[in-house]
Design a protein around this motif. Structure first.
Motif, PDB file in Angstrom:
ATOM      1  N   GLU A 248      90.066  43.646  -7.708  1.00 28.50           N
ATOM      2  CA  GLU A 248      91.156  43.879  -8.656  1.00 28.50           C
ATOM      3  C   GLU A 248      90.659  44.362 -10.003  1.00 28.50           C
ATOM      4  O   GLU A 248      91.136  45.370 -10.537  1.00 28.50           O
ATOM      5  CB  GLU A 248      91.998  42.625  -8.819  1.00 28.50           C
ATOM      6  N   TRP A 249      89.680  43.654 -10.588  1.00 28.76           N
ATOM      7  CA  TRP A 249      89.229  44.071 -11.917  1.00 28.76           C
ATOM      8  C   TRP A 249      88.579  45.451 -11.866  1.00 28.76           C
ATOM      9  O   TRP A 249      88.686  46.229 -12.823  1.00 28.76           O
ATOM     10  CB  TRP A 249      88.305  43.030 -12.553  1.00 28.76           C
ATOM     11  N   ALA A 250      87.923  45.754 -10.742  1.00 29.20           N
ATOM     12  CA  ALA A 250      87.281  47.064 -10.624  1.00 29.20           C
ATOM     13  C   ALA A 250      88.320  48.180 -10.569  1.00 29.20           C
ATOM     14  O   ALA A 250      88.179  49.222 -11.241  1.00 29.20           O
ATOM     15  CB  ALA A 250      86.393  47.091  -9.386  1.00 29.20           C
ATOM     16  N   VAL A 251      89.370  47.987  -9.781  1.00 31.34           N
ATOM     17  CA  VAL A 251      90.410  49.013  -9.655  1.00 31.34           C
ATOM     18  C   VAL A 251      91.176  49.182 -10.965  1.00 31.34           C
ATOM     19  O   VAL A 251      91.454  50.310 -11.405  1.00 31.34           O
ATOM     20  CB  VAL A 251      91.376  48.663  -8.498  1.00 31.34           C
ATOM     21  N   ILE A 252      91.529  48.074 -11.606  1.00 35.93           N
ATOM     22  CA  ILE A 252      92.266  48.151 -12.870  1.00 35.93           C
ATOM     23  C   ILE A 252      91.436  48.850 -13.936  1.00 35.93           C
ATOM     24  O   ILE A 252      91.935  49.707 -14.691  1.00 35.93           O
ATOM     25  CB  ILE A 252      92.678  46.738 -13.332  1.00 35.93           C
ATOM     26  N   THR A 253      90.159  48.512 -13.997  1.00 38.97           N
ATOM     27  CA  THR A 253      89.282  49.160 -14.983  1.00 38.97           C
ATOM     28  C   THR A 253      89.150  50.646 -14.688  1.00 38.97           C
ATOM     29  O   THR A 253      89.213  51.483 -15.602  1.00 38.97           O
ATOM     30  CB  THR A 253      87.904  48.487 -14.987  1.00 38.97           C
ATOM     31  N   ARG A 254      88.941  50.980 -13.421  1.00 31.74           N
ATOM     32  CA  ARG A 254      88.859  52.393 -13.036  1.00 31.74           C
ATOM     33  C   ARG A 254      90.106  53.152 -13.465  1.00 31.74           C
ATOM     34  O   ARG A 254      90.028  54.268 -14.006  1.00 31.74           O
ATOM     35  CB  ARG A 254      88.682  52.498 -11.521  1.00 31.74           C
ATOM     36  N   THR A 255      91.268  52.559 -13.236  1.00 28.13           N
ATOM     37  CA  THR A 255      92.533  53.198 -13.593  1.00 28.13           C
ATOM     38  C   THR A 255      92.597  53.467 -15.093  1.00 28.13           C
ATOM     39  O   THR A 255      92.947  54.575 -15.527  1.00 28.13           O
ATOM     40  CB  THR A 255      93.717  52.311 -13.174  1.00 28.13           C
TER      41      THR A 255
ATOM     42  N   ALA B 222      79.189  59.293 -17.757  1.00 28.00           N
ATOM     43  CA  ALA B 222      79.139  58.353 -16.634  1.00 28.00           C
ATOM     44  C   ALA B 222      79.427  56.971 -17.193  1.00 28.00           C
ATOM     45  O   ALA B 222      78.618  56.419 -17.939  1.00 28.00           O
ATOM     46  CB  ALA B 222      77.777  58.383 -15.948  1.00 28.00           C
ATOM     47  N   ILE B 223      80.570  56.422 -16.864  1.00 28.23           N
ATOM     48  CA  ILE B 223      81.056  55.184 -17.462  1.00 28.23           C
ATOM     49  C   ILE B 223      80.934  54.045 -16.460  1.00 28.23           C
ATOM     50  O   ILE B 223      81.483  54.115 -15.350  1.00 28.23           O
ATOM     51  CB  ILE B 223      82.516  55.341 -17.911  1.00 28.23           C
ATOM     52  N   SER B 224      80.219  53.013 -16.837  1.00 25.58           N
ATOM     53  CA  SER B 224      80.046  51.841 -15.978  1.00 25.58           C
ATOM     54  C   SER B 224      81.357  51.077 -15.881  1.00 25.58           C
ATOM     55  O   SER B 224      81.917  50.629 -16.892  1.00 25.58           O
ATOM     56  CB  SER B 224      78.960  50.929 -16.551  1.00 25.58           C
ATOM     57  N   VAL B 225      81.846  50.905 -14.659  1.00 26.28           N
ATOM     58  CA  VAL B 225      83.070  50.129 -14.449  1.00 26.28           C
ATOM     59  C   VAL B 225      82.842  48.670 -14.835  1.00 26.28           C
ATOM     60  O   VAL B 225      83.701  48.033 -15.460  1.00 26.28           O
ATOM     61  CB  VAL B 225      83.535  50.255 -12.981  1.00 26.28           C
ATOM     62  N   PHE B 226      81.673  48.132 -14.502  1.00 20.96           N
ATOM     63  CA  PHE B 226      81.369  46.729 -14.785  1.00 20.96           C
ATOM     64  C   PHE B 226      81.323  46.458 -16.284  1.00 20.96           C
ATOM     65  O   PHE B 226      81.960  45.524 -16.788  1.00 20.96           O
ATOM     66  CB  PHE B 226      80.048  46.352 -14.120  1.00 20.96           C
TER      67      PHE B 226
ATOM     68  N   LEU C 177      74.355  43.213 -20.479  1.00 18.70           N
ATOM     69  CA  LEU C 177      72.988  43.661 -20.212  1.00 18.70           C
ATOM     70  C   LEU C 177      72.968  45.160 -19.923  1.00 18.70           C
ATOM     71  O   LEU C 177      73.975  45.732 -19.497  1.00 18.70           O
ATOM     72  CB  LEU C 177      72.414  42.900 -19.016  1.00 18.70           C
ATOM     73  N   PRO C 178      71.830  45.815 -20.110  1.00 18.44           N
ATOM     74  CA  PRO C 178      71.721  47.228 -19.714  1.00 18.44           C
ATOM     75  C   PRO C 178      72.022  47.381 -18.223  1.00 18.44           C
ATOM     76  O   PRO C 178      71.580  46.569 -17.407  1.00 18.44           O
ATOM     77  CB  PRO C 178      70.257  47.565 -20.021  1.00 18.44           C
ATOM     78  N   GLN C 179      72.788  48.405 -17.896  1.00 19.93           N
ATOM     79  CA  GLN C 179      73.192  48.607 -16.510  1.00 19.93           C
ATOM     80  C   GLN C 179      72.233  49.553 -15.784  1.00 19.93           C
ATOM     81  O   GLN C 179      71.560  50.379 -16.405  1.00 19.93           O
ATOM     82  CB  GLN C 179      74.616  49.167 -16.462  1.00 19.93           C
ATOM     83  N   PRO C 180      72.152  49.429 -14.450  1.00 26.99           N
ATOM     84  CA  PRO C 180      71.250  50.298 -13.675  1.00 26.99           C
ATOM     85  C   PRO C 180      71.576  51.780 -13.870  1.00 26.99           C
ATOM     86  O   PRO C 180      72.720  52.152 -14.126  1.00 26.99           O
ATOM     87  CB  PRO C 180      71.505  49.863 -12.223  1.00 26.99           C
TER      88      PRO C 180
ATOM     89  N   GLY D  75      69.968  49.027  -7.196  1.00 30.01           N
ATOM     90  CA  GLY D  75      70.800  48.425  -8.226  1.00 30.01           C
ATOM     91  C   GLY D  75      72.270  48.439  -7.861  1.00 30.01           C
ATOM     92  O   GLY D  75      72.711  49.090  -6.916  1.00 30.01           O
ATOM     93  N   ARG D  76      73.002  47.677  -8.654  1.00 26.29           N
ATOM     94  CA  ARG D  76      74.447  47.560  -8.440  1.00 26.29           C
ATOM     95  C   ARG D  76      75.165  48.322  -9.554  1.00 26.29           C
ATOM     96  O   ARG D  76      75.152  47.901 -10.702  1.00 26.29           O
ATOM     97  CB  ARG D  76      74.865  46.090  -8.470  1.00 26.29           C
ATOM     98  N   TRP D  77      75.765  49.413  -9.189  1.00 26.54           N
ATOM     99  CA  TRP D  77      76.527  50.159 -10.180  1.00 26.54           C
ATOM    100  C   TRP D  77      77.710  50.873  -9.535  1.00 26.54           C
ATOM    101  O   TRP D  77      77.638  51.332  -8.394  1.00 26.54           O
ATOM    102  CB  TRP D  77      75.656  51.176 -10.936  1.00 26.54           C
ATOM    103  N   SER D  78      78.786  50.915 -10.282  1.00 25.88           N
ATOM    104  CA  SER D  78      79.963  51.721  -9.945  1.00 25.88           C
ATOM    105  C   SER D  78      80.346  52.468 -11.208  1.00 25.88           C
ATOM    106  O   SER D  78      80.391  51.867 -12.294  1.00 25.88           O
ATOM    107  CB  SER D  78      81.128  50.849  -9.484  1.00 25.88           C
ATOM    108  N   ILE D  79      80.619  53.732 -11.068  1.00 28.91           N
ATOM    109  CA  ILE D  79      80.926  54.527 -12.259  1.00 28.91           C
ATOM    110  C   ILE D  79      82.187  55.366 -12.066  1.00 28.91           C
ATOM    111  O   ILE D  79      82.580  55.689 -10.938  1.00 28.91           O
ATOM    112  CB  ILE D  79      79.769  55.474 -12.641  1.00 28.91           C
ATOM    113  N   VAL D  80      82.797  55.676 -13.195  1.00 27.03           N
ATOM    114  CA  VAL D  80      83.741  56.785 -13.274  1.00 27.03           C
ATOM    115  C   VAL D  80      82.986  57.893 -13.990  1.00 27.03           C
ATOM    116  O   VAL D  80      82.463  57.687 -15.093  1.00 27.03           O
ATOM    117  CB  VAL D  80      85.014  56.409 -14.053  1.00 27.03           C
TER     118      VAL D  80
END
Length: 281
Positions: free
Chosen positions: A56-63, A234-238, A258-261, A268-273
């Protein structure tokens, strides 16, 4: 045998709409989508109830991130938005867009027919049109792109929640096709590292069998540079979810500082828009 909860990738449109419905009910909502409830329906809510709590938080942030990038692009001169695999997106109804902006949605015929019916009494804020097209059909896709961009000077493509469900070869083909259209200046999309894709798949416990995630490039955003695109942002969703107050616990909120991957590396764990600009020759 009971029917699977997610029968087809198009059911993910209902799932995402259910999250937008929930967000709209919050007193601190990041956006307001009064149409989401009718689009989600019972199936969308059922999928959301059974999905990972991290979805949920990932989708809402992406939106929210995509909303902001789209509004910025339009303010900078975009005169046409092509929303590929638009699903049940409602941005042409809920964003503060110019009335003369052309917004073209493309998706499968059955899904678009249902959307037309559900929104038949709603009025978009811009010049909205829809085209039924199977984006996996190369010839049909190319004809659509030719028609859609014919009268545009500066077009933006958005593919929210699309490329993750495509084979890498199909993503490469799409990237090259978009880059070959001179008036398509920008592309906004989302994708994740192989580690995140595996985590999402595992957390859903087989519920994504009808809509498996296939695209998680080893070189991340570098994948698109081979096909005529360069990174603009490149925007980190997290990290953004942490800043917006959408992470569900203190540990995640602390980790988001923290700095993201690096989104050019598979580990690493990353999701981006990502916002990509067409490479200039």
């Amino acid at each position: 045998m009971p029917e699977p909860l997610i029968r087809h990738v198009s059911d993910t449109a209902r799932w995402v709409a259910a999250y937008r419905e929930r967000e709209t009910r919050r007193v601190d909502a990041l956006f307001c989508d009064p149409l989401a409830a009718g689009l989600a329906g019972g199936r969308g809510r059922a999928i959301a109830e059974q999905a990972s709590t991290q979805s949920e938080w990932a989708v809402i942030t992406r939106t929210k991130v995509m909303d902001d990038l789209i509004l910025r692009a339009v303010a900078d001169g975009t005169d046409c938005v092509l929303s590929l695999a638009a699903g049940f997106d409602t941005r042409p109804y809920r964003l503060a867009l110019p009335s003369d902006l052309r917004w073209i949605e493309a998706d499968l015929p059955v899904l678009l027919a249902e959307k037309e019916e559900l929104l038949r009494n709603e009025i978009p804020v811009c010049r909205l049109s829809r085209e039924a097209v199977d984006l996996s059909d190369t010839a049909a896709r190319d004809l659509f792109l030719e028609r859609a961009t014919m009268s545009s000077r500066c077009a933006l493509v958005i593919t929210e929640g699309l490329v993750m469900y495509l084979e890498p070869a199909m993503v490469a083909e799409l990237a090259a096709a978009l880059a070959s259209r001179p008036c398509i200046e920008q592309w906004i999309l989302d994708f994740s590292s192989p580690t995140i894709v595996k985590m999402i798949t595992d957390s859903m416990g087989g519920k994504l069998s009808a809509a498996p995630m296939k695209f998680a490039p080893e070189d991340g955003i570098g994948f698109f540079e081979r096909y005529g695109w360069c990174e603009a942002e490149a925007i980190s969703v997290f990290q953004t979810a942490g800043r917006l107050g959408r992470l569900p616990n203190l540990l995640l909120r602390l980790l988001s500082w923290l700095p993201q991957p690096n989104p050019r590396l598979s580990r690493g764990r990353w999701s981006i828009v990502a916002q990509l600009d067409r490479t200039r020759s």
